[in-house]
Design a protein around this motif. Sequence first.
Motif: not given
Length: 470
Positions: A148-165
């Motif tokens: 879950p530590h890795l998944l939380t990190l990946l979800n957070a980074r995906i959210d940042v990319c979505r915002e910029r996109l």
Amino acid sequence: MTDSPAFRVPLDPSEQPILDRILHIRDNLSILKGDRTSYVKSSDVLKYYNQLIEQVEQLNRIRETKRDEQNRVDTVLDDCFQLISLFFLTIGRNQEAPAVYSAISTVKRLLDHLKEAGFYSPHDLTSISQHIEQWQAAVTQGKDAHSPHLLTLLNARIDVCRERLHELQTRLSSLDPEMMGTYEKLVSILRSLSYCNTRSKFPAKEVKEYEDQLLQIQAELHETRIVHDGKSAEQVYAERLASLSLTESEVTDGPTVVRALLARCLLWVEVITEKQGKIDERFQDTYDKLIRIRNNLEQMNLTQAWSLRETDLYSFQRQLDRIDESRVNGNFLDTEGRPADLHAQRTLLYLLRKSYAFIYQYIVSSEPVSEALLPIYNQLLTLKRCLVEVKRSGGVDSPRELYPYSMKLNSIDNMKKDGKFMVGNDIPEGQASVSALLAECFDLAYELREESQKDQEDETPVSNGVSVAG
């Protein structure tokens, strides 16, 4: 190995054992990456992945009250996860959460550079959007299989990319289809001009041809060229970029977006024509390094399917990351802390963006097949392309013409043991993909054979019972 640039705060003594262990993991991953004597096995990758997750869990327990801390442990962890991610691609486990790490890191930088450049094609954003959704699905599906530590990190980074996109998509939302066509042409010309600016010999004739295309668009839009008496083209271009950053939160109407980009293209022609491909000597070393990286990545495009091991991208990523992170407020600085002129800034940014774009392209085009099976997979891809081309060209005159294809397909099919493509006693990842491609090729060959036999039957004359013997 040099660490990636990052915040450096004093290391908590309790984190030293973790640092020692992840440095050891990184060294082992680097050795595995460089070993070309055999293919990378899933068991080796998973061993180091599980060891790394153990260290992340220990680190999180230590940092329960200081979640925002960043030190050398974090930079080495990032190195390890980048390598692990590329290894997951190498062994064909593209649809699993760890494989997303490197991809989303690259896309984040690419989106930042597209925003900074201030121009981009809607096709750029469409491709990125589609892959972000695929990566999100991989992360979601991995909730029971990965930390879950890795998944939380990946979800957070995906959210940042979505915002910029979304931010970048909004800027193009005011363009109607006609304006979009002109805008895309201008984006293509500006990128071509930037490429000309980085050629070993400045192509003045080619640049003039692009300028003529711009003047034609200018005439179609009933615009006039910017007069900048008393100011250089660089100064006016810089002012345009400054005004762009001031209004970046606003949605500008379509015609204004197109006119602004046209003006930038014409100014850039003036700038690069004056410079003739010569960069400010203070930044010659950085320029040369980026040129080498860009050229090496571009050359890999010719041999990617046959020789690229995804982990080869790691060294390029890290070199680019160091250059990108050495900037201050987006500026490239010389050894005395002075910023580059506009020409050098935009040229270096173009080379950074182009290099990350190549890495993105290689990551998303990685086949879900272990490198152990890639030779077979690539042969089947070639066979499929040949068979599709034969069918498109009208098929074959005789089933005999299909013998070479059939013999090759049968020889590949006979390589299987108990329905699996084995390498020694191992069953490499990607069995389903290779088998599906083999089945496609057999189906194409069968269809071509059936069509050929039917055509021969149709052409056979029907006897009417009358003897023609003399």
